[in-house]
Scaffold this motif. Structure first.
Motif, mmCIF file in Angstrom:
data_model
loop_
_atom_site.group_PDB
_atom_site.id
_atom_site.type_symbol
_atom_site.label_atom_id
_atom_site.label_comp_id
_atom_site.label_asym_id
_atom_site.label_seq_id
_atom_site.Cartn_x
_atom_site.Cartn_y
_atom_site.Cartn_z
ATOM 1 N N PHE A 37 1.734 -26.334 18.387
ATOM 2 C CA PHE A 37 1.904 -25.585 17.153
ATOM 3 C C PHE A 37 1.989 -24.094 17.461
ATOM 4 O O PHE A 37 1.317 -23.587 18.357
ATOM 5 C CB PHE A 37 0.723 -25.829 16.210
ATOM 6 N N ARG A 38 2.816 -23.395 16.723
ATOM 7 C CA ARG A 38 2.860 -21.936 16.832
ATOM 8 C C ARG A 38 1.686 -21.318 16.060
ATOM 9 O O ARG A 38 1.291 -21.858 15.043
ATOM 10 C CB ARG A 38 4.167 -21.391 16.236
ATOM 11 N N PRO A 39 1.149 -20.187 16.520
ATOM 12 C CA PRO A 39 1.408 -19.520 17.797
ATOM 13 C C PRO A 39 0.654 -20.217 18.916
ATOM 14 O O PRO A 39 -0.389 -20.829 18.674
ATOM 15 C CB PRO A 39 0.865 -18.113 17.553
ATOM 16 N N SER A 40 1.154 -20.126 20.123
ATOM 17 C CA SER A 40 0.542 -20.850 21.233
ATOM 18 C C SER A 40 0.880 -20.180 22.561
ATOM 19 O O SER A 40 2.053 -19.921 22.839
ATOM 20 C CB SER A 40 1.048 -22.298 21.256
ATOM 21 N N PRO A 41 -0.145 -19.921 23.397
ATOM 22 C CA PRO A 41 0.154 -19.442 24.752
ATOM 23 C C PRO A 41 1.001 -20.433 25.534
ATOM 24 O O PRO A 41 1.800 -20.027 26.389
ATOM 25 C CB PRO A 41 -1.237 -19.286 25.389
ATOM 26 N N THR A 42 0.852 -21.721 25.236
ATOM 27 C CA THR A 42 1.664 -22.732 25.922
ATOM 28 C C THR A 42 3.149 -22.488 25.662
ATOM 29 O O THR A 42 3.970 -22.570 26.583
ATOM 30 C CB THR A 42 1.265 -24.149 25.464
ATOM 31 N N ILE A 43 3.504 -22.175 24.421
ATOM 32 C CA ILE A 43 4.905 -21.904 24.091
ATOM 33 C C ILE A 43 5.411 -20.687 24.848
ATOM 34 O O ILE A 43 6.487 -20.717 25.457
ATOM 35 C CB ILE A 43 5.075 -21.717 22.568
ATOM 36 N N LEU A 44 4.637 -19.612 24.846
ATOM 37 C CA LEU A 44 5.046 -18.403 25.564
ATOM 38 C C LEU A 44 5.232 -18.689 27.051
ATOM 39 O O LEU A 44 6.192 -18.229 27.667
ATOM 40 C CB LEU A 44 4.011 -17.297 25.355
ATOM 41 N N ASN A 45 4.308 -19.447 27.615
ATOM 42 C CA ASN A 45 4.408 -19.765 29.040
ATOM 43 C C ASN A 45 5.628 -20.621 29.353
ATOM 44 O O ASN A 45 6.314 -20.394 30.348
ATOM 45 C CB ASN A 45 3.139 -20.476 29.508
ATOM 46 N N LEU A 46 5.891 -21.625 28.508
ATOM 47 C CA LEU A 46 7.038 -22.499 28.754
ATOM 48 C C LEU A 46 8.356 -21.752 28.606
ATOM 49 O O LEU A 46 9.348 -22.094 29.258
ATOM 50 C CB LEU A 46 6.997 -23.704 27.813
ATOM 51 N N GLU A 47 8.371 -20.734 27.765
ATOM 52 C CA GLU A 47 9.596 -19.944 27.613
ATOM 53 C C GLU A 47 9.897 -19.144 28.871
ATOM 54 O O GLU A 47 11.054 -18.936 29.228
ATOM 55 C CB GLU A 47 9.468 -19.015 26.403
ATOM 56 N N SER A 48 8.841 -18.695 29.560
ATOM 57 C CA SER A 48 9.065 -17.899 30.768
ATOM 58 C C SER A 48 9.089 -18.741 32.039
ATOM 59 O O SER A 48 9.727 -18.369 33.022
ATOM 60 C CB SER A 48 7.985 -16.820 30.895
ATOM 61 N N SER A 49 8.385 -19.878 32.018
ATOM 62 C CA SER A 49 8.339 -20.768 33.177
ATOM 63 C C SER A 49 8.339 -22.202 32.666
ATOM 64 O O SER A 49 7.284 -22.764 32.366
ATOM 65 C CB SER A 49 7.088 -20.494 34.018
ATOM 66 N N PRO A 50 9.513 -22.817 32.535
ATOM 67 C CA PRO A 50 9.641 -24.115 31.853
ATOM 68 C C PRO A 50 9.199 -25.312 32.700
ATOM 69 O O PRO A 50 9.954 -26.259 32.943
ATOM 70 C CB PRO A 50 11.131 -24.181 31.509
ATOM 71 N N VAL A 51 7.949 -25.272 33.136
ATOM 72 C CA VAL A 51 7.328 -26.374 33.872
ATOM 73 C C VAL A 51 5.887 -26.494 33.398
ATOM 74 O O VAL A 51 5.306 -25.526 32.899
ATOM 75 C CB VAL A 51 7.367 -26.153 35.400
ATOM 76 N N PHE A 52 5.316 -27.679 33.563
ATOM 77 C CA PHE A 52 3.907 -27.863 33.222
ATOM 78 C C PHE A 52 3.338 -29.024 34.013
ATOM 79 O O PHE A 52 4.076 -29.892 34.503
ATOM 80 C CB PHE A 52 3.710 -28.089 31.718
ATOM 81 N N ALA A 53 2.018 -29.019 34.153
ATOM 82 C CA ALA A 53 1.311 -30.126 34.784
ATOM 83 C C ALA A 53 0.402 -30.764 33.752
ATOM 84 O O ALA A 53 -0.125 -30.085 32.857
ATOM 85 C CB ALA A 53 0.495 -29.647 35.980
ATOM 86 N N ALA A 54 0.198 -32.066 33.864
ATOM 87 C CA ALA A 54 -0.717 -32.806 32.994
ATOM 88 C C ALA A 54 -1.690 -33.572 33.885
ATOM 89 O O ALA A 54 -1.263 -34.324 34.764
ATOM 90 C CB ALA A 54 0.043 -33.766 32.091
ATOM 91 N N SER A 55 -2.982 -33.338 33.685
ATOM 92 C CA SER A 55 -4.020 -33.964 34.498
ATOM 93 C C SER A 55 -4.904 -34.848 33.641
ATOM 94 O O SER A 55 -5.142 -34.556 32.461
ATOM 95 C CB SER A 55 -4.893 -32.889 35.161
#
Length: 198
Positions: A37-55
């Motif tokens: 959901f907006r606003p979200s640091p996750t959204i900002l991060n994915l916009e600049s670095s479109p990768v993520f890890a899930a643990s």
């Protein structure tokens, strides 16, 4: 309804700052979807670095901690993507964002898994861990649900805490209960705090 796995998702900012947050990862065929959901640091991060890890955390306190402001958990470098993953986990997977479905409220980031690994043996399920997970989700919806519904569900989940929790699950529960009590302006507790060590 789709399969949703409750995980710890990590993303990094353009300056390399880590953001660690519990997330329901939605399976859609061969892809996995993040829908923050907006606003979200996750959204900002994915916009600049479109990768993520899930643990998949081996300690449920990571989930309880993340929803109660305790985000300083050990991480390790990812294997295939630039970023970090939770250190103490049963396993993790790494994803590249292959498509974005824009939305003013809740954009969807479609991830393609590029790597996955198991780290420690998984010996079995624990009802208290599931109760902490459900309570953690409730604690993120305090602005959406009626107080009576939240308390009713918390009392139900407390049964599993009473019957099956170890020290880690009890501590995680206490963090969440403190958050819920503060938000609802309550001084009584669903569970009594364990006695202090002598």
């Amino acid at each position: 309804m789709p399969l949703i796995l409750e995980t710890i998702v990590t993303t990094t900012s353009s300056t390399g700052d880590l953001h660690l947050v519990p997330f329901g990862l939605i399976q859609d065929g061969a892809e996995w979807v993040l829908a923050p959901f907006r606003p979200s640091p996750t959204i900002l991060n994915l916009e600049s670095s479109p990768v993520f890890a899930a643990s998949s955390p081996s300690d449920v306190r990571v989930i309880a901690g993340a929803v109660t402001g305790r985000r300083d958990w050990a991480t390790l470098p990812c294997d295939r993507i630039p970023g970090r993953r939770l250190a103490d986990s049963f396993g993790h997977a790494e994803f590249e964002v292959v498509a974005v479905e824009p939305d003013e409220t809740r954009p969807r980031y479609r991830g393609r898994m590029v790597y996955a690994a198991a780290h420690i043996p998984f010996f079995g399920y624990n009802r208290a861990q599931a109760a902490v997970l459900e309570a953690a989700i409730l604690s993120t919806r305090l602005h959406m649900l009626e107080p009576d519904k939240i308390l009713t569900e918390m009392r139900y989940h407390a049964i599993a805490i009473t019957k099956t929790a170890g020290p880690a699950e009890r501590e995680a529960w206490d963090w969440i209960e403190d958050k819920v009590a503060a938000a609802l302006g309550r001084s009584d507790r669903i569970l009594d705090k364990p006695p202090a060590a002598p």
